[in-house]
Design a protein around this motif. Structure first.
Motif, PDB file in Angstrom:
ATOM      1  N   LYS A 173       0.805  -1.226   0.000  1.00 12.27           N
ATOM      2  CA  LYS A 173       0.000   0.000   0.000  1.00 12.27           C
ATOM      3  C   LYS A 173       0.838   1.275   0.000  1.00 12.27           C
ATOM      4  N   GLU A 174       2.105   1.166   0.408  1.00 13.40           N
ATOM      5  CA  GLU A 174       2.952   2.366   0.395  1.00 13.40           C
ATOM      6  C   GLU A 174       3.642   2.588  -0.957  1.00 13.40           C
ATOM      7  N   GLN A 175       3.373   1.706  -1.925  1.00 13.03           N
ATOM      8  CA  GLN A 175       3.971   1.891  -3.255  1.00 13.03           C
ATOM      9  C   GLN A 175       2.970   2.557  -4.205  1.00 13.03           C
ATOM     10  N   LEU A 176       3.495   3.497  -4.998  1.00 14.94           N
ATOM     11  CA  LEU A 176       2.663   4.191  -5.982  1.00 14.94           C
ATOM     12  C   LEU A 176       2.986   3.599  -7.354  1.00 14.94           C
ATOM     13  N   LEU A 177       1.983   2.995  -7.981  1.00 15.20           N
ATOM     14  CA  LEU A 177       2.212   2.295  -9.252  1.00 15.20           C
ATOM     15  C   LEU A 177       1.423   2.967 -10.382  1.00 15.20           C
ATOM     16  N   ILE A 178       2.146   3.368 -11.409  1.00 16.73           N
ATOM     17  CA  ILE A 178       1.541   4.072 -12.544  1.00 16.73           C
ATOM     18  C   ILE A 178       1.810   3.302 -13.831  1.00 16.73           C
ATOM     19  N   GLY A 179       0.767   3.072 -14.609  1.00 18.17           N
ATOM     20  CA  GLY A 179       0.913   2.402 -15.890  1.00 18.17           C
ATOM     21  C   GLY A 179       0.483   3.297 -17.030  1.00 18.17           C
ATOM     22  N   PHE A 180       0.716   2.843 -18.221  1.00 20.37           N
ATOM     23  CA  PHE A 180       0.289   3.544 -19.424  1.00 20.37           C
ATOM     24  C   PHE A 180      -0.726   2.680 -20.161  1.00 20.37           C
ATOM     25  N   ALA A 181      -1.497   3.297 -21.024  1.00 18.99           N
ATOM     26  CA  ALA A 181      -2.385   2.530 -21.896  1.00 18.99           C
ATOM     27  C   ALA A 181      -2.353   3.186 -23.260  1.00 18.99           C
ATOM     28  N   LEU A 182      -2.155   2.376 -24.261  1.00 17.61           N
ATOM     29  CA  LEU A 182      -2.200   2.868 -25.633  1.00 17.61           C
ATOM     30  C   LEU A 182      -3.451   2.292 -26.266  1.00 17.61           C
ATOM     31  N   GLU A 183      -4.360   3.167 -26.672  1.00 18.67           N
ATOM     32  CA  GLU A 183      -5.646   2.719 -27.207  1.00 18.67           C
ATOM     33  C   GLU A 183      -5.958   3.475 -28.487  1.00 18.67           C
ATOM     34  N   THR A 184      -6.716   2.835 -29.351  1.00 19.32           N
ATOM     35  CA  THR A 184      -7.175   3.521 -30.559  1.00 19.32           C
ATOM     36  C   THR A 184      -8.699   3.687 -30.549  1.00 19.32           C
ATOM     37  N   ASN A 185      -9.385   2.907 -29.719  1.00 24.00           N
ATOM     38  CA  ASN A 185     -10.849   2.976 -29.650  1.00 24.00           C
ATOM     39  C   ASN A 185     -11.313   2.637 -28.240  1.00 24.00           C
ATOM     40  N   ASN A 186     -12.527   3.039 -27.887  1.00 24.26           N
ATOM     41  CA  ASN A 186     -13.046   2.828 -26.514  1.00 24.26           C
ATOM     42  C   ASN A 186     -11.986   3.187 -25.486  1.00 24.26           C
ATOM     43  N   GLU A 187     -11.304   4.326 -25.729  1.00 27.97           N
ATOM     44  CA  GLU A 187     -10.088   4.642 -24.975  1.00 27.97           C
ATOM     45  C   GLU A 187     -10.278   4.650 -23.455  1.00 27.97           C
ATOM     46  N   LEU A 188     -11.258   5.464 -22.996  1.00 20.64           N
ATOM     47  CA  LEU A 188     -11.431   5.615 -21.548  1.00 20.64           C
ATOM     48  C   LEU A 188     -11.818   4.309 -20.877  1.00 20.64           C
ATOM     49  N   GLU A 189     -12.754   3.632 -21.510  1.00 18.99           N
ATOM     50  CA  GLU A 189     -13.240   2.362 -20.961  1.00 18.99           C
ATOM     51  C   GLU A 189     -12.110   1.333 -20.877  1.00 18.99           C
ATOM     52  N   ASN A 190     -11.353   1.209 -21.948  1.00 18.49           N
ATOM     53  CA  ASN A 190     -10.245   0.253 -21.961  1.00 18.49           C
ATOM     54  C   ASN A 190      -9.171   0.608 -20.931  1.00 18.49           C
ATOM     55  N   ALA A 191      -8.879   1.912 -20.815  1.00 18.15           N
ATOM     56  CA  ALA A 191      -7.839   2.346 -19.875  1.00 18.15           C
ATOM     57  C   ALA A 191      -8.286   2.093 -18.436  1.00 18.15           C
ATOM     58  N   LYS A 192      -9.552   2.402 -18.130  1.00 19.79           N
ATOM     59  CA  LYS A 192     -10.072   2.160 -16.772  1.00 19.79           C
ATOM     60  C   LYS A 192     -10.025   0.681 -16.446  1.00 19.79           C
ATOM     61  N   ASP A 193     -10.340  -0.136 -17.418  1.00 19.80           N
ATOM     62  CA  ASP A 193     -10.300  -1.582 -17.226  1.00 19.80           C
ATOM     63  C   ASP A 193      -8.876  -2.044 -16.878  1.00 19.80           C
ATOM     64  N   LYS A 194      -7.878  -1.466 -17.575  1.00 22.51           N
ATOM     65  CA  LYS A 194      -6.475  -1.817 -17.283  1.00 22.51           C
ATOM     66  C   LYS A 194      -6.065  -1.354 -15.889  1.00 22.51           C
ATOM     67  N   LEU A 195      -6.524  -0.161 -15.507  1.00 20.66           N
ATOM     68  CA  LEU A 195      -6.206   0.384 -14.185  1.00 20.66           C
ATOM     69  C   LEU A 195      -6.675  -0.560 -13.082  1.00 20.66           C
ATOM     70  N   VAL A 196      -7.891  -1.062 -13.218  1.00 28.05           N
ATOM     71  CA  VAL A 196      -8.474  -1.956 -12.212  1.00 28.05           C
ATOM     72  C   VAL A 196      -7.792  -3.313 -12.268  1.00 28.05           C
ATOM     73  N   ARG A 197      -7.703  -3.867 -13.475  1.00 28.72           N
ATOM     74  CA  ARG A 197      -7.163  -5.211 -13.653  1.00 28.72           C
ATOM     75  C   ARG A 197      -5.724  -5.326 -13.178  1.00 28.72           C
ATOM     76  N   LYS A 198      -4.943  -4.250 -13.375  1.00 25.47           N
ATOM     77  CA  LYS A 198      -3.517  -4.316 -13.014  1.00 25.47           C
ATOM     78  C   LYS A 198      -3.232  -3.686 -11.654  1.00 25.47           C
ATOM     79  N   ASN A 199      -4.296  -3.273 -10.937  1.00 25.98           N
ATOM     80  CA  ASN A 199      -4.163  -2.728  -9.576  1.00 25.98           C
ATOM     81  C   ASN A 199      -3.243  -1.500  -9.522  1.00 25.98           C
TER      82      ASN A 199
END
Ligand code: CTP
Ligand code: CA
Length: 226
Positions: free
Chosen positions: A141-167
């Motif tokens: 919980k003390e670690q801050l983890l940031i990822g990227f998402a490269l999308e061409t369609n359904n951008e926000l939805e796909n990115a939010k899904d990655k955020l949740v799935r990858k914690n």
């Protein structure tokens, strides 16, 4: 110099950044790769260093000069990148995975150069390990983890899904729909999404300025982590 460093906001904290593409060997002279230049990740590593963090930059093959005053770990394949990231993850407080990791890698690497024969040719591939998801799985919980998402369609939805799935704490959505954004350019246009699903849309700017935006977010959230 040491005295000045004491006063920087990220002094005493370790950061881990991944950058660039990966190259997955097919045979001794060929690989599967992508157009990532590494510029975004290098810019983030540089900003984190300037804020006082002790930075380890795990970089796939790029044409960029190695930045000074940080540990640079050059890697080639997704498997090597995974190994390096896992090695430095536990000690890192800030982890930003901006590499464009190959999703698939050849099941077998030919020892000799593959000769041309038939008109059609195919290579059997297997999925690589998702580095970001692996780290997200063991994030404390003390670690801050940031990822990227490269999308061409359904951008926000796909990115939010990655955020949740990858914690993740944040995901930086790279929009490929905008001119001057993405691979091999000096500019980028991003939307940053947090765990509550709120998104901030940023204008097109230099990768250096995008890195500064990401770092101000890091600075805002680090106090709640330590
Ligand atoms: N990533 C990773 N390891 C992989 C693939 C992706 O660490 N094997 C990371 C990237 O560094 C990035 C994030 O996961 O921070 C999202 O990468 P992206 O390619 O957009 O998403 P994928 O999960 O690979 O899904 P897809 O390519 O199918 O959209
Ligand atoms: Ca991918």
């Amino acid at each position: 110099a040491d005295f000045a460093k004491e006063k920087l906001p990220l002094s005493g904290l370790k950061a881990l950044v991944s950058a660039g593409p990966t190259h997955e060997a097919i045979d001794p002279v060929r690989f599967i790769g992508n157009h990532s230049s590494g510029k975004m990740g290098f810019a983030i590593a540089q900003q984190l260093k300037e804020l006082g963090a002790d930075v380890t930059l795990v970089s796939g093959p790029t044409a960029l000069p190695h930045p000074q005053q940080m540990t640079v770990i050059p890697v080639t394949s997704a498997a090597e990148m995974l190994e390096a990231c896992e090695k430095y993850f536990d000690d890192a407080s800030i982890i930003v995975m901006s590499a464009a990791v190959a999703d698939y890698t050849p099941i077998e690497v030919a020892f000799q150069k593959i000769k041309k024969k038939e008109n059609e040719f195919s290579i059997a591939l297997k999925k690589t390990t998702d580095i970001l998801a692996t780290l997200g799985n063991k994030k404390k919980k003390e670690q801050l983890l940031i990822g990227f998402a490269l999308e061409t369609n359904n951008e926000l939805e796909n990115a939010k899904d990655k955020l949740v799935r990858k914690n993740l704490d944040f995901i930086v959505l790279n929009s490929m729909q905008d001119q001057g954004a993405g691979f091999a350019t000096d500019t980028n246009k991003v939307t940053i999404i947090n765990r509550s699903g709120e998104s901030s849309v940023f204008p097109l700017k230099s990768k250096e300025d995008v890195a500064k935006d990401i770092c101000s977010l890091i600075l805002q959230h680090i106090p709640s982590k330590i």
